[in-house]
Structure formats: C-alpha cells, structure tokens
Design an enzyme around this catalytic site. Structure first.
Site, PDB file in Angstrom:
ATOM      1  N   GLU A   1       0.814  -1.139  -0.001  1.00  0.00           N
ATOM      2  CA  GLU A   1      -0.072   0.070   0.084  1.00  0.00           C
ATOM      3  C   GLU A   1       0.872   1.124   0.084  1.00  0.00           C
ATOM      4  O   GLU A   1       0.598   2.455   0.632  1.00  0.00           O
ATOM      5  CB  GLU A   1      -0.978  -0.042   1.023  1.00  0.00           C
ATOM      6  CG  GLU A   1      -1.891  -1.086   1.369  1.00  0.00           C
ATOM      7  CD  GLU A   1      -2.842  -1.182   2.446  1.00  0.00           C
ATOM      8  OE1 GLU A   1      -2.776  -0.424   3.361  1.00  0.00           O
ATOM      9  OE2 GLU A   1      -3.834  -1.962   2.328  1.00  0.00           O
TER      10      GLU A   1
ATOM     11  N   GLU B   1      -7.083  -7.277  -1.136  1.00  0.00           N
ATOM     12  CA  GLU B   1      -8.012  -7.242  -0.055  1.00  0.00           C
ATOM     13  C   GLU B   1      -9.307  -6.448  -0.554  1.00  0.00           C
ATOM     14  O   GLU B   1      -9.065  -5.524  -1.264  1.00  0.00           O
ATOM     15  CB  GLU B   1      -7.400  -6.164   0.986  1.00  0.00           C
ATOM     16  CG  GLU B   1      -6.188  -6.968   1.823  1.00  0.00           C
ATOM     17  CD  GLU B   1      -5.632  -5.868   2.816  1.00  0.00           C
ATOM     18  OE1 GLU B   1      -6.313  -5.142   3.275  1.00  0.00           O
ATOM     19  OE2 GLU B   1      -4.410  -6.081   3.011  1.00  0.00           O
TER      20      GLU B   1
END
Ligand SMILES: *[C@@H]1O[C@H](CO)[C@@H](O)[C@H](O)[C@H]1NC(C)=O
Length: 257
Positions: A182, A256
């Site tokens: 991320e 995710e």
C-alpha cells in the site's frame, strides 16, 4: 548409434527430472494467473498466522478450503520475528515455515505478502521499534539505514522460504509473493507522508531487490499505481471493479476487498 544412445540418455534424464520435481509454473497474461499453463480464477482468504496457534492452523485452513478458497494469504510480521535487532523469533505462533507447510499439507496455494510493512491493524505496521530508533533513520523511504534493515529482513525471509522449497517453482505452495504494501497510498495520497522522488526511488529499489531474489513466481505490489514492471499492481479497497493495473500484461486482482 552414438547419437541415438545420447538421445535415450537425455530422454531418461529429462523424465527423471520431471518425476522428482513437482515444480509448478506460475505465469500470467493481462487477464489471468496461469498455473502450469492453466488459466485459473483464484479465490484466496487471509489468515495472519501470529493471531492463532499452530494447533489451530490445520482446522482453520481446512475450513477455508471447504469454504471454497484456493489460496491462503498472509503478511509476514517483522516486529514479531525480529523484536530485537538480529534476535529472531520463529517459534510457536510465529512459526511462518510451519504455517506455510500446513497450507501445503491441506493442498492449498499460499500468497506470501512479505512487506515488510504490513498495516494489518498491527502495531506500527509491523516495523520494529528498534528500527524507528536507529540513528539517521527515516522509515519507509529511500533512506540507507532503513533500506539496509528492510533488505536484511526481507532477504532472511526469502532465504528461509527458499531453503524449505516453499515457492511453487520449487514444488511449494507459494504462487505469489508481495513486496512493500500500500505504498502508493503514502507516496501520493496522504498529506502527512508525501515522500515524492524519494518515495519513487524507494519503490523502484524494492522492485529491483525483489526481482534479484529469483523466486520463480510473480511478485505483486498492492495499491501501487506506478508499480515498476514486472511487479503486478493489485487493488486493496472497498471497490475494485473500476481498478485497472498499470500494465496491459498485469491481470486484474485484488489482495484485499
Ligand atoms: C543481516 O545483517 C547482519 C549484520 O547485522 C549480517 O550478519 C547478516 O548476514 C545480514 N543478513 C542478511 C540476510 O543479509
């Protein structure tokens, strides 16, 4: 005839190599991950091994399989494994290798998200406090002190996993591995941490390091809109339907959702 004899020898040798290696080839095109050339829609679920005990793992993984998953995904938790600099803990709930072997025993694939930054509602994103406290440290960017520590830990993990032959290319369960995590969110998004050119230099360096490990399965980076090739940029988010990876050769995946 000599040449025929060699042909027979070589054929026997190739058969032998084929029989003893159960290596699985993981490739992809712009649409899908291919396992031994077969196009697969892979459904994976996350189990963070330090959050349960080794006694619980077989049952958790079995249930995941019964629920229809093909792969178990986990982060690797740096501050659990290296709580003190160069003092390691891979025992009990931290036994990453045992966890991966349990996945293999249950016949599922594994997705190993090394990071080593993890987020994961985990203290300080998994970065050990001693890393934060090193002189000259600026975490999570092109800072030599940080990169040396990050490389040291990442190399340790890759070496451990390779030694146990756990990558699919070695006959193991791991079909994908992740470097960083991320990072695009902070490189671009969050006003508190805009690393700019240093952030870009860092992510390029991460990709080069990952590639140099030659693990034989694709690397992913999540939330990394400028993921250097051949890293596959994946989506983490509420909504991934509009997500497009940054390369026509990268399949659309979410790590995710
Ligand atoms: C990590 O650093 C130590 C020195 O602090 C060194 O001995 C070790 O070889 C390094 N490990 C890796 C995998 O690079």
């Amino acid at each position: 005839m000599a040449s025929q004899k060699y042909f027979v020898y070589i054929s026997l040798l190739l058969c032998f190599i084929f029989l003893v290696s159960n290596a699985v080839e993981v490739t992809h095109d712009g649409r899908v991950i291919k396992i031994d050339g077969k196009r697969r829609v892979l459904i994976s679920g996350s189990i963070h091994y330090p959050r349960s005990t080794p006694q619980m793992w077989p049952d958790l993984i079995k249930k995941a399989k019964e629920g229809g998953l093909h792969a178990i995904e986990t982060y690797v938790f740096w501050n659990a494994h290296e709580p003190i600099r160069r003092e390691y803990d891979f025992s009990g709930n931290n036994d990453l290798i045992r966890f991966l072997k349990t996945i293999q025993d249950e016949g599922l694939f594994a997705v190993l998200r090394i990071g080593p930054y993890v987020c994961a509602e985990w203290n300080y994103g998994g970065i050990p406090v001693w890393v934060h406290n090193l002189p000259g440290m600026e975490i999570w960017t092109a800072n030599k002190v940080y990169m040396d520590e990050m490389q040291n830990f990442t190399t340790l993990i890759v070496n451990m996993v390779q030694k146990e032959k756990l990558f699919a290319s070695q006959g193991g369960p791991i079909i994908l591995s992740q470097i960083e995590n991320e990072y695009g969110n902070v490189e671009y998004g969050n006003v508190m941490f805009v690393y700019g050119d240093d952030g870009k230099a860092y992510i390029d360096w991460c990709a080069k390091m990952a590639e140099s490990f030659n693990i034989g399965v694709p690397w992913i980076m999540c939330q990394q809109p400028d993921a250097p090739q051949p890293m596959i940029n994946t989506c983490n988010g509420w909504y991934c339907h509009d997500f497009e990876p940054n390369n026509p050769n990268s399949p659309k995946m979410w790590t995710e959702n």
